[in-house]
Design a protein around this motif. Sequence first.
Motif, short mmCIF file in Angstrom:
data_model
loop_
_atom_site.label_atom_id
_atom_site.label_comp_id
_atom_site.label_asym_id
_atom_site.label_seq_id
_atom_site.Cartn_x
_atom_site.Cartn_y
_atom_site.Cartn_z
N GLN A 14 0.83 -1.21 0.00
CA GLN A 14 0.00 0.00 0.00
C GLN A 14 0.87 1.26 0.00
O GLN A 14 0.49 2.27 -0.61
N PHE A 15 2.02 1.21 0.65
CA PHE A 15 2.94 2.34 0.61
C PHE A 15 3.41 2.58 -0.82
O PHE A 15 3.54 3.73 -1.27
N CYS A 16 3.70 1.50 -1.54
CA CYS A 16 4.09 1.62 -2.95
C CYS A 16 2.98 2.31 -3.74
O CYS A 16 3.23 3.17 -4.59
N GLU A 17 1.74 1.94 -3.44
CA GLU A 17 0.59 2.47 -4.16
C GLU A 17 0.32 3.92 -3.83
O GLU A 17 0.10 4.76 -4.72
N TYR A 18 0.33 4.25 -2.54
CA TYR A 18 -0.06 5.59 -2.11
C TYR A 18 1.11 6.58 -2.05
O TYR A 18 0.93 7.77 -2.30
N PHE A 19 2.30 6.11 -1.67
CA PHE A 19 3.45 7.00 -1.52
C PHE A 19 4.38 6.97 -2.73
O PHE A 19 5.21 7.85 -2.89
N GLY A 20 4.25 5.92 -3.55
CA GLY A 20 5.13 5.76 -4.69
C GLY A 20 6.22 4.74 -4.41
O GLY A 20 6.73 4.65 -3.29
N GLU A 21 6.59 3.96 -5.46
CA GLU A 21 7.57 2.88 -5.28
C GLU A 21 8.96 3.39 -4.91
O GLU A 21 9.77 2.65 -4.35
N ASP A 22 9.24 4.66 -5.21
CA ASP A 22 10.58 5.20 -4.96
C ASP A 22 10.72 5.88 -3.60
O ASP A 22 11.81 6.35 -3.26
N ARG A 23 9.62 5.94 -2.83
CA ARG A 23 9.70 6.59 -1.50
C ARG A 23 10.64 5.78 -0.62
O ARG A 23 10.57 4.56 -0.55
N ARG A 24 11.53 6.48 0.09
CA ARG A 24 12.52 5.79 0.94
C ARG A 24 11.86 5.30 2.22
O ARG A 24 11.06 6.00 2.85
N ILE A 25 12.21 4.06 2.60
CA ILE A 25 11.60 3.42 3.77
C ILE A 25 12.69 2.70 4.57
O ILE A 25 13.66 2.19 4.01
N SER A 26 12.52 2.67 5.88
CA SER A 26 13.41 1.93 6.77
C SER A 26 12.54 1.06 7.68
O SER A 26 11.64 1.58 8.35
N VAL A 27 12.79 -0.24 7.68
CA VAL A 27 12.04 -1.16 8.54
C VAL A 27 12.97 -1.75 9.59
O VAL A 27 13.94 -2.43 9.27
N SER A 28 12.69 -1.45 10.86
CA SER A 28 13.46 -2.00 11.97
C SER A 28 12.66 -3.11 12.63
O SER A 28 11.48 -2.94 12.93
N ARG A 29 13.31 -4.23 12.84
CA ARG A 29 12.63 -5.43 13.35
C ARG A 29 13.39 -5.99 14.54
O ARG A 29 14.62 -5.99 14.57
N GLU A 30 12.65 -6.41 15.56
CA GLU A 30 13.25 -7.04 16.74
C GLU A 30 14.31 -6.15 17.40
O GLU A 30 15.40 -6.62 17.75
N LEU A 31 14.00 -4.88 17.56
CA LEU A 31 14.95 -3.94 18.16
C LEU A 31 15.40 -4.40 19.54
O LEU A 31 14.59 -4.83 20.35
N THR A 32 16.67 -4.30 19.79
CA THR A 32 17.39 -4.65 21.03
C THR A 32 17.50 -6.15 21.25
O THR A 32 18.10 -6.59 22.23
N LYS A 33 16.91 -6.97 20.38
CA LYS A 33 16.93 -8.41 20.56
C LYS A 33 18.06 -9.05 19.74
O LYS A 33 18.74 -8.38 18.96
N LEU A 34 18.21 -10.34 19.89
CA LEU A 34 19.32 -11.07 19.26
C LEU A 34 19.33 -10.93 17.74
O LEU A 34 20.38 -10.76 17.14
N TYR A 35 18.15 -10.99 17.11
CA TYR A 35 18.09 -10.96 15.65
C TYR A 35 17.64 -9.59 15.12
O TYR A 35 16.99 -9.50 14.07
N GLU A 36 18.02 -8.53 15.82
CA GLU A 36 17.68 -7.18 15.40
C GLU A 36 18.21 -6.90 13.99
O GLU A 36 19.33 -7.27 13.65
N GLU A 37 17.38 -6.25 13.18
CA GLU A 37 17.85 -5.85 11.84
C GLU A 37 17.09 -4.62 11.39
O GLU A 37 15.96 -4.37 11.82
N THR A 38 17.73 -3.85 10.51
CA THR A 38 17.09 -2.72 9.87
C THR A 38 17.32 -2.84 8.37
O THR A 38 18.46 -2.98 7.93
N VAL A 39 16.23 -2.83 7.60
CA VAL A 39 16.31 -2.92 6.15
C VAL A 39 15.89 -1.57 5.58
O VAL A 39 14.79 -1.08 5.86
N ARG A 40 16.77 -0.98 4.77
CA ARG A 40 16.50 0.34 4.20
C ARG A 40 16.48 0.26 2.68
O ARG A 40 17.21 -0.54 2.09
N GLY A 41 15.69 1.11 2.05
CA GLY A 41 15.63 1.15 0.60
C GLY A 41 14.38 1.84 0.13
O GLY A 41 13.68 2.49 0.91
#
Length: 225
Positions: free
Chosen positions: A170-197
Amino acid sequence: MSKLFIVPTPIGNLKDMTFRAVEVLKEVDLILAEDTRTSGKLLKHYDIATPSQSHHMHNEHKTVEHLVEKIKSGTQVALISDAGTPAISDPGFLLARACIENDIEVDCLPGATAFVPALVNSGFPNDKFVFEGFLPVKKGRQTRLTFLSEETRTIIFYESPHKLIKTLAQFCEYFGEDRRISVSRELTKLYEETVRGTAKEVLEHYTAKPPKGEIVIVVAGKHKS
């Protein structure tokens, strides 16, 4: 003086509990917990023997008046949620407001909350930002996304793992496919990761690798032309 303590708890790593938070939870008469089973692990870890009772989104409307009277009568009460700062996309607002309306002091301790580290490590401007929390599940969702598509400030969302791909699409649809996004998952935990693009890149990443755990999405604001 009657007082309600609002106490943040770790969003993952138990070491993120502050000394003051532990001290307050040991000294109060009662701890209001979103889920006493979840908080019981934290309380046991820090040898906190204070009695606790449940205070969650399904019962808070019914119990607020009783809790206010309890605090006014001299019972020292602390409110915690399962993770992070109470009232931030969690129960807490109703009780805090009721206490203020009844001249009860509300003391909110500083501490863990998921959106701050996610915002800072996104690399997006954070001098001005909008915290949206969870989007409406059905009614009002498209209206909200349309409104936010013009937002020029950095936008922060919370999302569950099983809804992430739908939301990114929906972000692709409403904000555009080129809008920059950062997804942080499992913050402070063992498998913490941040995916940007771009919205499209992040959607492709999580379509190929379905996510698990707690998620914060940070979206760059619309570029001013």
